[in-house]
Design an enzyme around this catalytic site. Structure first.
Site: not given
Length: 213
Positions: A31, A55-56, A59-60, A114
């Site tokens: 991804h 970018h994640d 958050e993750d 995204d």
């Protein structure tokens, strides 16, 4: 694509941070690379290219905003933080990200890449595509006016909307009822409602509920 040293370091850091997380049946890097490839298609590099790999991570993963800033600088952090949704469910996380992107318009480029990568990874009749179509009016309402005079951003919107194929009706928005069932602990009924809304199998419904929660 050839990456400069900072972007290569961001890629390596992201791979380490996401560890064994998966994107469907694939390692998560699939991804991240797809988001970076969308940006490359439109000629973007520099800070937004570096942010594509990261970018994640806030958050993750356990990575913090301070970690990102100390390693990659404030410009990259501002992009990553803007697309990082914070909240108890998908709707709240989306709204949080939209609000932060509106306050930092360059981040709309990263968010469009995204969403495009996600849509292009989703078969046209899949539950995921149904979810993206359902969300698109709100997505466009919050972000569509940002960098409106930028012709490259306009082309990014065109690519996303071609993939979504907005001539196909989005599933009926039944999230209020689904959320009520989840809150009431009625998991089986919530799964059935997701299956009915997105015409998906129980396994896909479980993934959608997990993403929503």
């Amino acid at each position: 694509m050839e990456f400069d040293q900072r972007e290569s370091e961001a890629r390596a850091f992201a791979l380490e941070s996401h560890g064994d997380q998966r994107y469907g049946d694939h390692p998560y890097v699939k991804h991240l690379a797809a988001v970076r490839a969308v940006l490359d298609d439109f000629g973007y590099d520099g800070a937004v290219g570096t942010a594509a790999w990261l970018h994640d991570v806030i958050e993750d993963t356990p990575v913090t905003a301070e970690d990102v800033e100390s390693r990659f600088g404030r410009e990259v952090l501002d992009l990553v933080w803007a697309v990082t949704g914070v909240g108890p469910n998908r709707k709240a996380r989306n709204l949080d990200a939209y609000t932060k992107i509106a306050a930092h318009p360059p981040a709309v480029i990263l968010k469009l890449a995204d969403r495009t990568a996600n849509a292009e990874a989703s078969p046209p009749d899949s539950s995921w595509m149904g979810m993206y179509r359902t969300e698109h009016p709100t997505f466009k309402a919050h972000l569509g006016a940002l960098l409106a005079g930028d012709l490259t951003v306009a082309r990014m919107w065109e690519r996303l909307e071609r993939r979504l194929d907005l001539s196909v009706a989005a599933p009926t928005d039944q999230w209020a009822e689904i959320d009520r069932l989840v809150a009431a602990g009625e998991h089986a009924q919530a799964l059935a409602a997701v299956q009915a809304a997105f015409d998906c199998n129980p396994g896909e419904a479980e993934l959608i509920l997990a993403e929503r929660s």
